[in-house]
Design a protein around this motif. Structure first.
Motif, PDB file in Angstrom:
ATOM      1  N   ASP A  82      22.070  25.300 -37.664  1.00  0.00           N
ATOM      2  CA  ASP A  82      22.733  24.357 -38.568  1.00  0.00           C
ATOM      3  C   ASP A  82      23.781  23.546 -37.814  1.00  0.00           C
ATOM      4  O   ASP A  82      23.940  22.340 -38.061  1.00  0.00           O
ATOM      5  N   GLN A  83      24.504  24.198 -36.890  1.00  0.00           N
ATOM      6  CA  GLN A  83      25.506  23.479 -36.109  1.00  0.00           C
ATOM      7  C   GLN A  83      24.854  22.440 -35.203  1.00  0.00           C
ATOM      8  O   GLN A  83      25.351  21.323 -35.058  1.00  0.00           O
ATOM      9  N   ILE A  84      23.716  22.805 -34.593  1.00  0.00           N
ATOM     10  CA  ILE A  84      23.005  21.847 -33.747  1.00  0.00           C
ATOM     11  C   ILE A  84      22.535  20.662 -34.580  1.00  0.00           C
ATOM     12  O   ILE A  84      22.674  19.501 -34.177  1.00  0.00           O
ATOM     13  N   HIS A  85      21.957  20.962 -35.756  1.00  0.00           N
ATOM     14  CA  HIS A  85      21.561  19.889 -36.680  1.00  0.00           C
ATOM     15  C   HIS A  85      22.726  18.932 -36.907  1.00  0.00           C
ATOM     16  O   HIS A  85      22.587  17.705 -36.773  1.00  0.00           O
ATOM     17  N   HIS A  86      23.863  19.500 -37.285  1.00  0.00           N
ATOM     18  CA  HIS A  86      25.030  18.682 -37.625  1.00  0.00           C
ATOM     19  C   HIS A  86      25.488  17.850 -36.434  1.00  0.00           C
ATOM     20  O   HIS A  86      25.721  16.638 -36.553  1.00  0.00           O
ATOM     21  N   ASP A  87      25.623  18.494 -35.265  1.00  0.00           N
ATOM     22  CA  ASP A  87      26.133  17.795 -34.087  1.00  0.00           C
ATOM     23  C   ASP A  87      25.220  16.639 -33.683  1.00  0.00           C
ATOM     24  O   ASP A  87      25.695  15.548 -33.343  1.00  0.00           O
ATOM     25  N   LEU A  88      23.920  16.875 -33.712  1.00  0.00           N
ATOM     26  CA  LEU A  88      22.989  15.828 -33.298  1.00  0.00           C
ATOM     27  C   LEU A  88      22.954  14.689 -34.315  1.00  0.00           C
ATOM     28  O   LEU A  88      22.904  13.513 -33.938  1.00  0.00           O
ATOM     29  N   GLU A  89      22.968  15.032 -35.586  1.00  0.00           N
ATOM     30  CA  GLU A  89      22.913  13.983 -36.605  1.00  0.00           C
ATOM     31  C   GLU A  89      24.179  13.115 -36.586  1.00  0.00           C
ATOM     32  O   GLU A  89      24.112  11.900 -36.779  1.00  0.00           O
ATOM     33  N   VAL A  90      25.337  13.734 -36.337  1.00  0.00           N
ATOM     34  CA  VAL A  90      26.596  12.992 -36.357  1.00  0.00           C
ATOM     35  C   VAL A  90      26.826  12.240 -35.046  1.00  0.00           C
ATOM     36  O   VAL A  90      27.213  11.057 -35.049  1.00  0.00           O
ATOM     37  N   CYS A  91      26.602  12.934 -33.919  1.00  0.00           N
ATOM     38  CA  CYS A  91      26.957  12.369 -32.613  1.00  0.00           C
ATOM     39  C   CYS A  91      25.785  11.708 -31.887  1.00  0.00           C
ATOM     40  O   CYS A  91      26.002  10.883 -30.989  1.00  0.00           O
ATOM     41  N   HIS A  92      24.574  12.076 -32.254  1.00  0.00           N
ATOM     42  CA  HIS A  92      23.406  11.550 -31.537  1.00  0.00           C
ATOM     43  C   HIS A  92      22.299  11.188 -32.541  1.00  0.00           C
ATOM     44  O   HIS A  92      21.197  11.751 -32.503  1.00  0.00           O
ATOM     45  N   PRO A  93      22.562  10.242 -33.436  1.00  0.00           N
ATOM     46  CA  PRO A  93      21.571   9.891 -34.455  1.00  0.00           C
ATOM     47  C   PRO A  93      20.320   9.247 -33.870  1.00  0.00           C
ATOM     48  O   PRO A  93      19.332   9.065 -34.593  1.00  0.00           O
ATOM     49  N   GLN A  94      20.343   8.917 -32.565  1.00  0.00           N
ATOM     50  CA  GLN A  94      19.151   8.342 -31.925  1.00  0.00           C
ATOM     51  C   GLN A  94      18.043   9.375 -31.763  1.00  0.00           C
ATOM     52  O   GLN A  94      16.909   9.036 -31.412  1.00  0.00           O
ATOM     53  N   ILE A  95      18.363  10.659 -31.974  1.00  0.00           N
ATOM     54  CA  ILE A  95      17.364  11.727 -31.893  1.00  0.00           C
ATOM     55  C   ILE A  95      16.809  11.971 -33.295  1.00  0.00           C
ATOM     56  O   ILE A  95      17.570  12.171 -34.249  1.00  0.00           O
ATOM     57  N   HIS A  96      15.485  11.957 -33.418  1.00  0.00           N
ATOM     58  CA  HIS A  96      14.835  12.156 -34.715  1.00  0.00           C
ATOM     59  C   HIS A  96      14.473  13.631 -34.867  1.00  0.00           C
ATOM     60  O   HIS A  96      13.611  14.149 -34.149  1.00  0.00           O
ATOM     61  N   ILE A  97      15.140  14.323 -35.778  1.00  0.00           N
ATOM     62  CA  ILE A  97      14.903  15.755 -35.983  1.00  0.00           C
ATOM     63  C   ILE A  97      13.727  15.958 -36.933  1.00  0.00           C
ATOM     64  O   ILE A  97      13.671  15.358 -38.011  1.00  0.00           O
ATOM     65  N   VAL A  98      12.784  16.786 -36.526  1.00  0.00           N
ATOM     66  CA  VAL A  98      11.593  17.101 -37.315  1.00  0.00           C
ATOM     67  C   VAL A  98      11.620  18.590 -37.636  1.00  0.00           C
ATOM     68  O   VAL A  98      11.718  19.422 -36.725  1.00  0.00           O
ATOM     69  N   ASP A  99      11.540  18.931 -38.909  1.00  0.00           N
ATOM     70  CA  ASP A  99      11.570  20.339 -39.310  1.00  0.00           C
ATOM     71  C   ASP A  99      10.264  21.046 -38.976  1.00  0.00           C
ATOM     72  O   ASP A  99       9.174  20.523 -39.217  1.00  0.00           O
ATOM     73  N   THR A 100      10.378  22.252 -38.437  1.00  0.00           N
ATOM     74  CA  THR A 100       9.248  23.166 -38.254  1.00  0.00           C
ATOM     75  C   THR A 100       9.240  24.144 -39.427  1.00  0.00           C
ATOM     76  O   THR A 100      10.113  24.078 -40.297  1.00  0.00           O
ATOM     77  N   PRO A 101       8.288  25.087 -39.475  1.00  0.00           N
ATOM     78  CA  PRO A 101       8.450  26.189 -40.421  1.00  0.00           C
ATOM     79  C   PRO A 101       9.769  26.917 -40.166  1.00  0.00           C
ATOM     80  O   PRO A 101      10.362  26.811 -39.089  1.00  0.00           O
ATOM     81  N   GLN A 102      10.237  27.699 -41.138  1.00  0.00           N
ATOM     82  CA  GLN A 102      11.536  28.368 -41.024  1.00  0.00           C
ATOM     83  C   GLN A 102      11.611  29.287 -39.812  1.00  0.00           C
ATOM     84  O   GLN A 102      12.669  29.459 -39.206  1.00  0.00           O
ATOM     85  N   TYR A 103      10.462  29.875 -39.441  1.00  0.00           N
ATOM     86  CA  TYR A 103      10.417  30.762 -38.278  1.00  0.00           C
ATOM     87  C   TYR A 103       9.280  30.307 -37.364  1.00  0.00           C
ATOM     88  O   TYR A 103       8.187  29.997 -37.835  1.00  0.00           O
ATOM     89  N   TYR A 104       9.532  30.307 -36.082  1.00  0.00           N
ATOM     90  CA  TYR A 104       8.520  29.875 -35.124  1.00  0.00           C
ATOM     91  C   TYR A 104       7.369  30.871 -35.059  1.00  0.00           C
ATOM     92  O   TYR A 104       7.550  32.089 -35.206  1.00  0.00           O
ATOM     93  N   ASP A 105       6.178  30.361 -34.808  1.00  0.00           N
ATOM     94  CA  ASP A 105       5.041  31.166 -34.403  1.00  0.00           C
ATOM     95  C   ASP A 105       4.253  30.339 -33.396  1.00  0.00           C
ATOM     96  O   ASP A 105       4.684  29.252 -33.000  1.00  0.00           O
ATOM     97  N   MET A 106       3.100  30.827 -32.947  1.00  0.00           N
ATOM     98  CA  MET A 106       2.369  30.115 -31.900  1.00  0.00           C
ATOM     99  C   MET A 106       1.887  28.756 -32.362  1.00  0.00           C
ATOM    100  O   MET A 106       1.680  27.855 -31.549  1.00  0.00           O
TER     101      MET A 106
END
Length: 295
Positions: free
Chosen positions: A209-233
């Motif tokens: 959540d902190q990474i989400h916040h920092d990137l959205e506020v300070c680096h909006p040039q990065i487009h965040i794409v949600d994955t499933p809640q937990y990684y798998d292969m």
């Protein structure tokens, strides 16, 4: 114990489309189609009819679908019962292991504390990294496993287990081997500008959540794409088949042979350690106490 292609078939049937199932499973539509075709060849019957409007089950497919979810659940329960029977005959600590949650850190610690448990054997129990069932695996601590080892900053995970932190891993990113960033030894955050950055959605991990916040506020040039809640292969496969960038951790650098893991000039880390039951038996609690003395 069951044919794993059944799970792909069930997903395709649920969504009525190879494409939609592929999006859910983070596979390509071709890969989903091939697995369903392989299942049909194995069973020597047609399970799905392809139409311009999507796919529909044949009568045989409806029969297989009706029983498939039961078979998948029954298989998991049968394995747990067999493992429990095994432990009835000898004193055993069972530690789970998977591609994303390998047990080696626990095995290394076992070498330091095993002298205190001369009658015990260590049994390694494999499990699947499936984002739809990982909470069931965590909930099986105390039954299927005595211990798991993994990164843990998940509020939902911690409802089902205790967590003893052993250390931290650095947050990195991974890209396919042919990606323009793949040859870089280290990235600046600005190198991610204009990129799709895959990461878990908000709400379960304070660090993410902190990474989400920092990137959205300070680096909006990065487009965040949600994955499933937990990684798998499936998440790693999707990254390997696209130009998307995946937020990952340093210990997963060898998880997928077609991905390159690259450190980033930031200070984000995530804790890893031992997961064990909320109400551990006496011998598990004793081992945890000994491990704490080693830290």
């Amino acid at each position: 114990m069951y044919n794993p292609q059944l799970a792909v078939f069930v997903c395709a049937a649920d969504y009525g489309s190879f494409t939609k199932a592929a999006e859910k499973l983070y596979l390509s539509p071709t890969a989903v189609m091939k697995q369903v075709n392989a299942l049909e060849a194995h069973l020597q019957m047609q399970l799905i009819s392809r139409t311009n409007q999507g796919i529909r089950l044949t009568p045989a497919g409806e029969s297989v679908y009706a029983d498939a979810k039961y078979l998948i659940d029954y298989s998991a329960r049968a394995i747990r019962r067999a493992q429990q029977r095994m432990s009835d005959y000898e004193k055993t600590f069972c530690v789970g292991t998977s591609i994303l949650n390998p047990c080696k850190p626990f095995v290394d610690l076992w070498g330091k504390v095993s002298a205190h448990f001369p009658e015990y054997r260590l049994n390694i129990v494999p499990f699947e990294d499936e984002h739809t069932t990982i909470l069931q695996e965590i909930s099986a601590l105390g039954e299927k496993f005595d211990f798991l080892v993994g990164v843990c900053d998940s509020a939902k995970w911690l409802l089902h287990c205790h967590f003893l932190q052993l250390g931290t891993y650095r947050k990195c990113v991974a890209v396919r081997a042919g990606h323009p960033l793949a040859k870089k030894k280290k990235l600046q955050i600005s190198d991610l500008y204009g990129q799709n950055l895959m990461m878990v959605p908000r709400g379960d991990s304070a660090i993410n959540d902190q990474i989400h916040h920092d990137l959205e506020v300070c680096h909006p040039q990065i487009h965040i794409v949600d994955t499933p809640q937990y990684y798998d292969m499936g998440v790693f496969n999707h990254c390997a088949q696209t130009d998307d960038v995946l937020l990952t951790i340093e210990c997963w650098r060898d998880v997928h042979p077609l991905l390159v893991t690259i450190p980033v000039e930031w200070e984000y880390t995530i804790p890893y350690g031992i997961l064990y039951a909320v109400h551990p038996p006496e011998d598990v609690a004793e081992l945890i106490a000994l491990v704490k003395e080693q830290l």
